[in-house]
Motif scaffolding. Sequence first.
Motif, PDB file in Angstrom:
ATOM      1  N   ARG A 199       9.306 -24.308  -0.069  1.00  0.00           N
ATOM      2  CA  ARG A 199      10.306 -24.218  -0.941  1.00  0.00           C
ATOM      3  C   ARG A 199      10.466 -22.787  -1.504  1.00  0.00           C
ATOM      4  NH1 ARG A 199       7.932 -28.963  -4.629  1.00  0.00           N
ATOM      5  NH2 ARG A 199       8.153 -30.576  -3.087  1.00  0.00           N
ATOM      6  N   PRO A 200      11.655 -22.245  -1.747  1.00  0.00           N
ATOM      7  CA  PRO A 200      11.660 -20.986  -1.936  1.00  0.00           C
ATOM      8  C   PRO A 200      11.274 -20.955  -3.490  1.00  0.00           C
ATOM      9  CG  PRO A 200      13.713 -21.985  -2.142  1.00  0.00           C
ATOM     10  CD  PRO A 200      12.678 -22.943  -1.472  1.00  0.00           C
ATOM     11  N   GLU A 201      10.608 -19.745  -4.098  1.00  0.00           N
ATOM     12  CA  GLU A 201      10.099 -19.621  -5.271  1.00  0.00           C
ATOM     13  C   GLU A 201      11.126 -19.657  -6.266  1.00  0.00           C
ATOM     14  OE1 GLU A 201       7.800 -16.102  -7.729  1.00  0.00           O
ATOM     15  OE2 GLU A 201       8.136 -15.746  -5.705  1.00  0.00           O
ATOM     16  N   ARG A 202      11.067 -20.274  -7.421  1.00  0.00           N
ATOM     17  CA  ARG A 202      11.945 -20.278  -8.431  1.00  0.00           C
ATOM     18  C   ARG A 202      12.105 -19.136  -9.354  1.00  0.00           C
ATOM     19  NH1 ARG A 202      11.777 -26.200 -11.258  1.00  0.00           N
ATOM     20  NH2 ARG A 202      12.897 -24.911 -12.659  1.00  0.00           N
ATOM     21  N   HIS A 203      13.416 -18.712  -9.554  1.00  0.00           N
ATOM     22  CA  HIS A 203      13.689 -17.591 -10.400  1.00  0.00           C
ATOM     23  C   HIS A 203      14.516 -17.994 -11.570  1.00  0.00           C
ATOM     24  CE1 HIS A 203      11.650 -14.478  -8.231  1.00  0.00           C
ATOM     25  NE2 HIS A 203      12.051 -14.985  -7.314  1.00  0.00           N
ATOM     26  N   ASN A 204      14.244 -17.680 -12.709  1.00  0.00           N
ATOM     27  CA  ASN A 204      15.290 -17.783 -13.938  1.00  0.00           C
ATOM     28  C   ASN A 204      16.556 -17.523 -13.537  1.00  0.00           C
ATOM     29  OD1 ASN A 204      16.529 -17.954 -16.210  1.00  0.00           O
ATOM     30  ND2 ASN A 204      14.391 -18.054 -17.356  1.00  0.00           N
ATOM     31  N   SER A 205      17.641 -18.038 -13.507  1.00  0.00           N
ATOM     32  CA  SER A 205      19.136 -17.841 -13.378  1.00  0.00           C
ATOM     33  C   SER A 205      19.769 -16.992 -14.381  1.00  0.00           C
ATOM     34  CB  SER A 205      19.856 -18.892 -12.760  1.00  0.00           C
ATOM     35  OG  SER A 205      20.076 -19.936 -13.886  1.00  0.00           O
ATOM     36  N   ILE A 206      19.262 -16.919 -15.561  1.00  0.00           N
ATOM     37  CA  ILE A 206      19.853 -16.206 -16.857  1.00  0.00           C
ATOM     38  C   ILE A 206      19.936 -14.659 -16.273  1.00  0.00           C
ATOM     39  CG2 ILE A 206      19.318 -15.365 -18.986  1.00  0.00           C
ATOM     40  CD1 ILE A 206      17.887 -18.191 -19.486  1.00  0.00           C
ATOM     41  N   LYS A 207      20.826 -14.061 -16.561  1.00  0.00           N
ATOM     42  CA  LYS A 207      21.193 -12.640 -16.441  1.00  0.00           C
ATOM     43  C   LYS A 207      20.777 -11.612 -17.586  1.00  0.00           C
ATOM     44  CE  LYS A 207      25.209 -13.755 -13.416  1.00  0.00           C
ATOM     45  NZ  LYS A 207      26.784 -13.603 -13.544  1.00  0.00           N
ATOM     46  N   VAL A 208      19.853 -10.967 -17.247  1.00  0.00           N
ATOM     47  CA  VAL A 208      19.410 -10.002 -18.423  1.00  0.00           C
ATOM     48  C   VAL A 208      19.675  -8.630 -18.251  1.00  0.00           C
ATOM     49  CG1 VAL A 208      17.400  -9.369 -19.745  1.00  0.00           C
ATOM     50  CG2 VAL A 208      17.345 -11.601 -18.791  1.00  0.00           C
ATOM     51  N   LEU A 209      20.103  -8.022 -19.170  1.00  0.00           N
ATOM     52  CA  LEU A 209      20.373  -6.507 -19.333  1.00  0.00           C
ATOM     53  C   LEU A 209      19.242  -5.984 -20.415  1.00  0.00           C
ATOM     54  CD1 LEU A 209      22.026  -4.112 -18.553  1.00  0.00           C
ATOM     55  CD2 LEU A 209      23.804  -4.840 -20.359  1.00  0.00           C
ATOM     56  N   MET A 210      18.557  -5.309 -19.936  1.00  0.00           N
ATOM     57  CA  MET A 210      17.461  -4.683 -21.009  1.00  0.00           C
ATOM     58  C   MET A 210      17.457  -2.886 -21.104  1.00  0.00           C
ATOM     59  SD  MET A 210      14.081  -6.722 -19.750  1.00  0.00           S
ATOM     60  CE  MET A 210      13.166  -6.492 -21.591  1.00  0.00           C
ATOM     61  N   PHE A 211      17.463  -2.557 -22.210  1.00  0.00           N
ATOM     62  CA  PHE A 211      17.540  -1.201 -22.590  1.00  0.00           C
ATOM     63  C   PHE A 211      15.981  -0.952 -23.098  1.00  0.00           C
ATOM     64  CE2 PHE A 211      21.862  -2.075 -22.289  1.00  0.00           C
ATOM     65  CZ  PHE A 211      22.364  -0.704 -21.949  1.00  0.00           C
ATOM     66  N   PHE A 212      15.350   0.039 -22.740  1.00  0.00           N
ATOM     67  CA  PHE A 212      13.988   0.573 -23.070  1.00  0.00           C
ATOM     68  C   PHE A 212      14.222   1.879 -23.523  1.00  0.00           C
ATOM     69  CE2 PHE A 212      13.115  -2.381 -19.905  1.00  0.00           C
ATOM     70  CZ  PHE A 212      11.901  -3.208 -20.371  1.00  0.00           C
ATOM     71  N   ASP A 213      13.537   1.848 -24.824  1.00  0.00           N
ATOM     72  CA  ASP A 213      13.257   3.274 -25.455  1.00  0.00           C
ATOM     73  C   ASP A 213      12.298   3.934 -24.900  1.00  0.00           C
ATOM     74  OD1 ASP A 213      13.014   5.512 -27.267  1.00  0.00           O
ATOM     75  OD2 ASP A 213      12.808   4.114 -29.146  1.00  0.00           O
ATOM     76  N   VAL A 214      12.363   5.103 -24.646  1.00  0.00           N
ATOM     77  CA  VAL A 214      11.159   5.751 -23.819  1.00  0.00           C
ATOM     78  C   VAL A 214      10.803   7.222 -24.534  1.00  0.00           C
ATOM     79  CG1 VAL A 214      11.208   4.788 -21.598  1.00  0.00           C
ATOM     80  CG2 VAL A 214      12.560   6.698 -22.054  1.00  0.00           C
TER      81      VAL A 214
END
Length: 184
Positions: A14-29
Amino acid sequence: ATARNAGWLDLMMRPERHNSIKVLMFFDVGGSMDDHVKICEELFSACRTEFKHLEYYYFHNCVYDWVWKDSHLRHKERIPTLDVIHRYGADYKLIFVGDATMSPYEILHQRGAIDYMNEEPGAVWLRRLFDAYPGAAWLNPEPERLWEYRHSIRIVRDLAGERMYPLTLDGLGRAIRQLSRSQR
């Protein structure tokens, strides 16, 4: 199935399950975020393995009119923040990761950034992002008990509509519950 086949192995791939939620992340560096590199790396690693649709960008202290993907090319390969807003729809969940610790001028004033002559205050850009993505949260690695003592954290927290959470297991749980409610 193996027992029914008289001991012959019946492998079911079976293919590995991935969360279908779309995420846009911004990281302060950089700067004060240097103290939090390890926990941010762990969060980023977990997100990369969990979310099928993950997009990420970097900024320093506050988001202005451009962000970047590679810190080594920060000043050469800038990505306009408006392009990011137009590229990813409102179905993406917006997550900021940063300590929101900076001079309040960086958020509230034109040309207030410490290392950049910004034409518009950071608050304008944060409002644009929070307006474009109703499902949004800010994860802060600083202990929550310190937030009230830093003016810039209070400003960002207000701009985020009180959707700032500590970067702890409890804080992540609260952020996820809030982001889940924004789906409905």
